[in-house]
Each structure stands twice: as structure tokens, then as C-alpha cells.
Design an enzyme around this catalytic site. Sequence first.
Site, PDB file in Angstrom:
ATOM      1  N   GLY A   1       0.795  -1.210   0.000  1.00  0.00           N
ATOM      2  CA  GLY A   1       0.000   0.000   0.000  1.00  0.00           C
ATOM      3  C   GLY A   1       0.830   1.262   0.000  1.00  0.00           C
ATOM      4  O   GLY A   1       1.926   1.324  -0.565  1.00  0.00           O
ATOM      5  N   CYS A   2       0.317   2.290   0.661  1.00  0.00           N
ATOM      6  CA  CYS A   2       0.844   3.645   0.513  1.00  0.00           C
ATOM      7  C   CYS A   2       2.258   3.834   1.041  1.00  0.00           C
ATOM      8  O   CYS A   2       2.948   4.751   0.614  1.00  0.00           O
ATOM      9  CB  CYS A   2      -0.107   4.639   1.191  1.00  0.00           C
ATOM     10  SG  CYS A   2      -1.724   4.749   0.381  1.00  0.00           S
ATOM     11  N   TYR A   3       2.712   3.015   1.967  1.00  0.00           N
ATOM     12  CA  TYR A   3       4.080   3.192   2.465  1.00  0.00           C
ATOM     13  C   TYR A   3       5.080   2.285   1.756  1.00  0.00           C
ATOM     14  O   TYR A   3       6.244   2.173   2.177  1.00  0.00           O
ATOM     15  CB  TYR A   3       4.161   3.001   3.983  1.00  0.00           C
ATOM     16  CG  TYR A   3       3.576   1.716   4.525  1.00  0.00           C
ATOM     17  CD1 TYR A   3       4.172   0.492   4.305  1.00  0.00           C
ATOM     18  CD2 TYR A   3       2.418   1.746   5.304  1.00  0.00           C
ATOM     19  CE1 TYR A   3       3.641  -0.669   4.819  1.00  0.00           C
ATOM     20  CE2 TYR A   3       1.870   0.582   5.823  1.00  0.00           C
ATOM     21  CZ  TYR A   3       2.498  -0.623   5.583  1.00  0.00           C
ATOM     22  OH  TYR A   3       1.957  -1.774   6.094  1.00  0.00           O
TER      23      TYR A   3
ATOM     24  N   PHE B   1       1.699   6.643   5.684  1.00  0.00           N
ATOM     25  CA  PHE B   1       0.801   5.782   6.465  1.00  0.00           C
ATOM     26  C   PHE B   1       0.138   4.782   5.519  1.00  0.00           C
ATOM     27  O   PHE B   1      -0.118   5.075   4.356  1.00  0.00           O
ATOM     28  CB  PHE B   1      -0.268   6.612   7.158  1.00  0.00           C
ATOM     29  CG  PHE B   1       0.277   7.671   8.071  1.00  0.00           C
ATOM     30  CD1 PHE B   1       0.590   7.374   9.385  1.00  0.00           C
ATOM     31  CD2 PHE B   1       0.487   8.965   7.613  1.00  0.00           C
ATOM     32  CE1 PHE B   1       1.099   8.347  10.229  1.00  0.00           C
ATOM     33  CE2 PHE B   1       0.997   9.947   8.442  1.00  0.00           C
ATOM     34  CZ  PHE B   1       1.298   9.637   9.763  1.00  0.00           C
TER      35      PHE B   1
END
Length: 356
Positions: free
Chosen positions: A149-151, A341
Site C-alpha cells: 500500500g501507501c508506504y 501511512f
Amino acid sequence: MSLPVPVYLNAIGTAVPGHDIHHAFIAWARERLIDSRSAKLFDRMAARSAIGHRWSILPPTGSGGSPVDPQGFYADAILPGTAARMAIYAEAAPMLGIAAIEALGDLGDITHFVVASCTGFVAPGIDQIVARRIGLSPSVERLLIGFMGCYAAVAALRTARHIVRSDPAARVLVLCVELSTLHLQDVAEIEPLLAMLQFGDGAAAALVTAEPGGFVLGAPFATTLPESEGLIRWDITDRGFAMHLSGEVPARIAAGLADPVFAQAATGGRDPAEIDGWAVHAGGRSILDAVEGALHLPAEALVASRGVLADNGNMSSATLMFVLARLLSGSPIADGVALAFGPGLAAEGFGFRSAV
């Protein structure tokens, strides 16, 4: 005993598709909210999102319409299945990734290739597809980081740093490529529609070596908010990947950063007042507001993140690299922090500073 070799993020190249689907999505989503109260709330949140554009690899229709219009990818009453979406990912993800790599210019003799992506699966992986198409040697060591995901950009750059520290002659190519718009869900609830409102497609590539130039990559850090694992998640369904992004996320981040222990862990032990460069993942306006407020940052601290959000929305793992690219072209930074995050709810990042 010799000191560890400094590692440099030398350059970043970025790419987005040419089809802006943001306002078409807003119109499509609003039609699904029958309740007038929910529709008004959605209108208010869309206006406050601070997003002006989101780009999709899905092409316009013959008449110039969006993917939800007649003849578009999402035009039918039953939306395409996961297989159809992955077939597009297999073709479009390498193409967009290569566009970002080409923006880097001369790569030199790449020894390692690290790819992060959470919006699709294909085997052979996009690491092999891209490596073959851009002419990398078959001896290049590859790593594919999936579904973080985003990290995931943090994980990819952290891995590149570890490689160069162990082998100073290494030249590591890092690529983050995400096609979030492949995962539209036919729902009528406001929370998932607001989650989908954030996401667009994009790719970013970086060159990491021991050659001075760009940013010095500092020590990585990671931590997790307790009892938060259900707040951000992807669910693989027969109709694509369903993003769940709870409306509680900004408040939980703010509360976590108000805790000195979590704040220290989420900034690598730095005093926020002494940090002069912030690369915060542009996950949404409310998340950036939460970070800014909880850490008492000046209004200009997150200009780069807010600019990326306005121009591109949230591109999952690629987003942080877009923010770093803006900072890399700006004024020198003496002590910076990159922070993202993602699922968990985890916070991951690293320190950085300008090489000169």
C-alpha cells in the site's frame, strides 16, 4: 572500523496517464447516493478534498467520455471482473512504469531493480516485464514488493539503501507504479465512495547509488498504531480490489502523533521543530491536516504534499516519490523526514538531507 557508506537518492522521474477522470467520478458517485443528506455530505467532502485532478490509464471513449460513460470500461450494469482488470494491469503498468524510468535519463549500469505495486498481479511480474523492455541485463537482481500500500515507497527505498550500504558499487533502480482506477466498486455507501474519491494512477522511478548527488538517505523507521489493523485495507474480490479507508483514519493519526512516544517513532526520533523538509504521503487532505496539526507544523511545511494531492490525488505507493521529487527540485534541506501511512495502520519513513 570503517563508517557505513553514504547512500544517495540521485534522481526521481514521474509519470501519469493523460486521462483526467476526477470530475467524472464525482458525478458518477453522487448519483449512487439516494439519500439527500449523504449526497450533500459527499458534495461538501468532494469540494473540500483539495484534489483537482486524478489520472487514469483507462482511455476516454470514442466520444471523449470517461470510463463510466457509455462504451467506457465501467459502462455495463455489472462492472468488469478481476480478470479483466488484471489483463489491463499487465499491459498498462509496465508502460506507465517505463515512462517514469525514461524521465530519469541515463541510468548507467543498473545492478538491482526494486519494484513496488499493490494494484495488480501478473506473472512473470512487472519487474521482469519492465527489465526486459528497457534492456536491463538478465543478471540484474530483482525484487517485487507487493500489496504494502501507501508506504511501499519507503520499503522500496529502504531496501535500495540496504543494498548500496552492503555493496557501494551497486546502482539500484526503484519503481513504484499503481493503477488504482482499475478498482472502481459499484457501491452506494458514502464511506467507500469517499475513499475512491482520493485515488488515481501514477508511477515514479528513482536511482539510488553511492555517488554523491540528490538526497542522502538516512536511517529508516517504522511503527504501528495499536488496534488499528481494520482502518485501512484492500480486499480482493471478484470485481477488483475493494479499498477500505475508514473515516476514522485522520483522527487516529492525529491522536497517535499527539502521543510523544508514537510521535518520536513516527519521525525517527527527531524534533518536528528542527525538521526543514517534510515529505508526507499525500493520502488525503484530512490526513495532511492531521499531521500538520498534531505536530504543530507551519502552514508551508506540507506545500509539496498538498501540491501532489491537488495535481494527482493519492497514487498509493507512488505518491511519496512524487512529493520527494518536488522537494528534490527545491531549496536545500538540512534535515528532512519522509513519512507515509498505510495498512496496519502503520507509519513508516526515513530521514533525508540534501547532498550539498
